[in-house]
Motif scaffolding. Structure first.
Motif, PDB file in Angstrom:
ATOM      1  N   VAL A 171     -34.493  37.637  43.609  1.00 53.18           N
ATOM      2  CA  VAL A 171     -33.837  36.892  42.258  1.00 53.18           C
ATOM      3  C   VAL A 171     -35.037  35.883  41.919  1.00 53.18           C
ATOM      4  CG1 VAL A 171     -32.195  35.624  41.255  1.00 53.18           C
ATOM      5  CG2 VAL A 171     -31.596  36.924  43.142  1.00 53.18           C
ATOM      6  N   TYR A 172     -35.738  35.895  40.760  1.00 47.57           N
ATOM      7  CA  TYR A 172     -36.271  34.983  40.125  1.00 47.57           C
ATOM      8  C   TYR A 172     -35.427  34.298  39.253  1.00 47.57           C
ATOM      9  CZ  TYR A 172     -40.670  37.218  41.965  1.00 47.57           C
ATOM     10  OH  TYR A 172     -41.439  37.626  42.761  1.00 47.57           O
ATOM     11  N   ALA A 173     -34.900  33.118  39.504  1.00 51.68           N
ATOM     12  CA  ALA A 173     -34.168  32.378  38.743  1.00 51.68           C
ATOM     13  C   ALA A 173     -34.302  30.890  39.068  1.00 51.68           C
ATOM     14  CB  ALA A 173     -32.629  33.031  39.046  1.00 51.68           C
ATOM     15  N   SER A 174     -33.307  30.086  38.413  1.00 52.86           N
ATOM     16  CA  SER A 174     -33.249  28.819  38.887  1.00 52.86           C
ATOM     17  C   SER A 174     -32.739  28.714  40.142  1.00 52.86           C
ATOM     18  CB  SER A 174     -32.251  28.049  37.915  1.00 52.86           C
ATOM     19  OG  SER A 174     -30.688  28.218  38.158  1.00 52.86           O
ATOM     20  N   ILE A 175     -33.221  27.399  40.861  1.00 52.34           N
ATOM     21  CA  ILE A 175     -32.732  27.321  42.400  1.00 52.34           C
ATOM     22  C   ILE A 175     -31.359  27.292  42.613  1.00 52.34           C
ATOM     23  CG2 ILE A 175     -32.867  24.691  42.195  1.00 52.34           C
ATOM     24  CD1 ILE A 175     -34.165  26.917  45.042  1.00 52.34           C
ATOM     25  N   LYS A 176     -30.365  26.756  41.560  1.00 52.72           N
ATOM     26  CA  LYS A 176     -29.127  26.755  41.510  1.00 52.72           C
ATOM     27  C   LYS A 176     -28.373  27.961  41.551  1.00 52.72           C
ATOM     28  CE  LYS A 176     -28.403  21.965  40.063  1.00 52.72           C
ATOM     29  NZ  LYS A 176     -27.707  21.093  39.160  1.00 52.72           N
ATOM     30  N   ASP A 177     -29.079  29.060  40.667  1.00 48.63           N
ATOM     31  CA  ASP A 177     -28.669  30.523  40.838  1.00 48.63           C
ATOM     32  C   ASP A 177     -28.893  31.307  41.754  1.00 48.63           C
ATOM     33  OD1 ASP A 177     -27.492  29.925  38.404  1.00 48.63           O
ATOM     34  OD2 ASP A 177     -29.002  30.859  37.171  1.00 48.63           O
TER      35      ASP A 177
END
Length: 580
Positions: A302-308
């Motif tokens: 997953v390349y996403a925001s740390i929260k996601d």
């Protein structure tokens, strides 16, 4: 008072001195191992066709064992037309012909078992191949399989010409929609045209993917790395009057209008349903584990925001992936980064993760420029010290143990669709993933010992006669030998159970401390080409002398050398492991 990051992963802290400060619970097999990623086309070719294969991997498992890795993760080996080199799967239940047979795979699992190595596979759930039986049946009008995919009507422009349903873009440039006359509609493909997206709003698709997971787990596979998982679901179009809405522009000025990065993917990525799908898969993993007693590992890409990213661990009582990949040492830092940048990148994941979950460390893969190229060859040992000695699971992309660098791949030799789709013989290099996929370098023989073929699927990188496994095995000092020493050191209890603290000692030098039950280790990495003298007493309870346990190849120090921790000399690009 300096802040200390405590990692209560493995039990309850005790206030008493001179006793074991943590309960030494028995770790799962993956919690203390190294996961070694193999890109099968490029690892070892057993039959001389220029393409790596399963028998080749089996023949080289001793190398994996020798470097201290306990698990092998294979990029896709399933039946595929290879438009995206295995990520376009035509049959999830079969081995691709170029790689071998199911019997070859079973032999690989058996040989790995003899060496106490676990086998992990790549699961590609977001899409299939347009040559799959499912898609071919859909084109014939088979209602069951039509609903396996995401279809939408086109729209007429002012000239009466049919256009795609909206502005959604593929990761590989251009529209994410492709028209099929047989159906009279467009199908969604978030990746290459030959990769139609599966429809996870359809319960049949959900059950099909669970059955695929069961099939391979029942063959003794120890788990999966799940590819592009945050693309599984698209927004429910019924919320928008039955039509998928346009995605807003990203506002980025460094990309053109056909690039995937030119839009904000608020309707095609990170949808809430995705996390719960992962939790359902975890239930399947646990179901099989209860049957045969082998704990299974799920790693999510997953390349996403740390929260996601954190949501993939699970929510409430629902368990998710044990390892949502931590890409911060790929995306956030490189050779230009300061010690403070490194500290921030490392501690971001540790700060956000649940206290009872593990961190993990990844510095390269088949999609990103190799670690030795991004950080520079002089920092290979220092970066491997971070990956293998920080708290959590270590992941190594094949070749990082010897400092393998990106190979040069000309426009004529480029095969990656991400590069080819640019139709740009000059700028394709910005997008092509071929350089990090060039063949593994075993020795100084023809094709670096990878293959006996006259032409390999990608050219072998220049310099392989000196940069290869055999040369580093026989050298008195080498990246390989440092890596092996780190893997051995990693088995010490201090690195399995110990606490962690880090400091950016100045702009250039990053250091961290691991301590447990009276033992303390210090790891120091100089990010720059300049000599330094640093004071390690900024760490709490670090005073007196420390001995060098391990040092990088270019270090002027020797194992056993003793230094005053208040004035430690650090050479250019030096990496050092010391023990108080």
């Amino acid at each position: 008072m300096r802040a200390v990051l405590l990692l209560p992963l493995f039990g309850v802290l005790s206030c008493a001195k001179n006793i074991n400060v943590r309960d030494e619970r028995e770790l799962e097999w993956w919690e203390s191992t190294i996961v070694y990623q193999i890109y099968p086309r490029s690892f070892a070719d057993s039959d001389g066709d220029g393409i790596g294969d399963i028998k080749g991997i089996t023949s080289k498992l001793e190398h994996v064992k020798e470097i201290g890795a306990g698990a092998v993760w294979l990029s896709p080996i399933f039946q595929s037309p290879m438009y995206d080199f295995g990520y376009d799967i035509a049959d999830f239940y079969a081995i691709h012909d170029e790689f071998g047979t199911m019997e070859d795979f079973e032999e690989l699992v058996a040989k790995a078992g003899e060496l106490d190595i676990k086998i992990l596979l790549d699961l590609v759930p977001n899409h299939t191949s347009n040559e799959s039986m499912w898609f071919q049946e859909a084109l014939k009008g088979n209602e069951k399989y039509l609903n396996y995919f995401v279809w939408e009507d086109g729209v007429l422009d002012e000239n009466g010409v049919m256009q795609p349903p909206n502005n959604w873009l593929s990761h590989f440039r251009g529209s994410a929609w492709e028209f099929r006359e047989e159906v009279g509609k467009y199908y969604l493909h978030q990746f290459v045209v030959g990769q139609p997206d599966l429809n996870y709003h359809n319960p049949d698709v959900v059950e099909e993917m669970k059955n695929i997971i069961r099939f391979w787990l029942n063959k003794g596979v120890a788990g999966f790395r799940v590819d592009a998982v945050n693309c599984l679901f698209e927004v429910d179009k019924e919320l928008f009057g039955g039509k998928y809405p346009d995605e807003p522009p990203s506002g980025r000025t460094d990309v053109d209008s056909g690039s995937h990065d030119s839009l904000q993917h608020i309707y095609t990525k990170d949808q809430n349903e995705t996390y719960y799908m992962v939790y359902e898969w975890r239930d399947v993993f646990d179901e099989i584990s209860k049957q045969d007693g082998l704990p299974r590992l799920m790693m999510t890409e997953v390349y996403a925001s740390i929260k996601d990213v954190m949501r993939y661990f699970g929510e409430g009582e629902r368990e998710g992936a044990q390892m949502p990949f931590n890409f911060d040492l790929i995306t956030d830092v490189d050779a230009s980064s300061s010690a403070a940048d490194i500290k921030r990148a490392i501690e971001k994941f540790l700060t956000y993760k649940p206290v009872d979950k593990n961190g993990n460390w990844v510095v390269g893969n088949h999609d990103k420029s190799r670690m030795a190229t991004r950080y520079g060859t002089a920092l290979v040992d220092g970066i491997n010290m971070l990956v293998l000695l920080l708290p959590g699971v270590a992941v190594t992309y094949m070749g990082e143990e010897i400092g393998l660098v990106d190979g040069y791949v000309s426009w004529e030799d480029t095969v990656d669709p991400s590069g080819c789709n640019t139709n740009d013989p000059v700028n394709y290099v910005k997008y092509s993933r071929d350089p990090e996929r060039t063949p593994f370098q075993w020795n100084s023989d023809k094709n670096a010992g990878f293959s006996t073929a006259d032409k390999t699927w990608l050219p072998v990188a220049e310099g392989y006669t000196k940069l290869n496994v055999e040369a580093q095995k026989t050298s008195a000092r080498s990246n390989l030998k440092v890596y092996q020493a780190l893997a051995n050191l990693r088995q010490e209890k201090v690195f399995r159970y110990g606490r962690y603290e880090s400091i950016a000692l100045n702009t250039d030098v990053f250091a961290f401390k691991r301590w447990y039950n009276g033992e303390t280790y210090l790891v120091v990495v100089n990010m720059r080409d300049s000599e330094q003298e640093v004071d390690l007493t900024y760490f709490e309870n670090v005073i007196g002398k420390a001995a060098v346990v391990l040092r990088s190849v270019q270090s002027p120090k020797n194992e056993g050398d003793v230094f005053d921790v208040a004035s430690l000399p650090v050479a250019a690009f030096e990496g050092i492991v010391l023990k108080l």
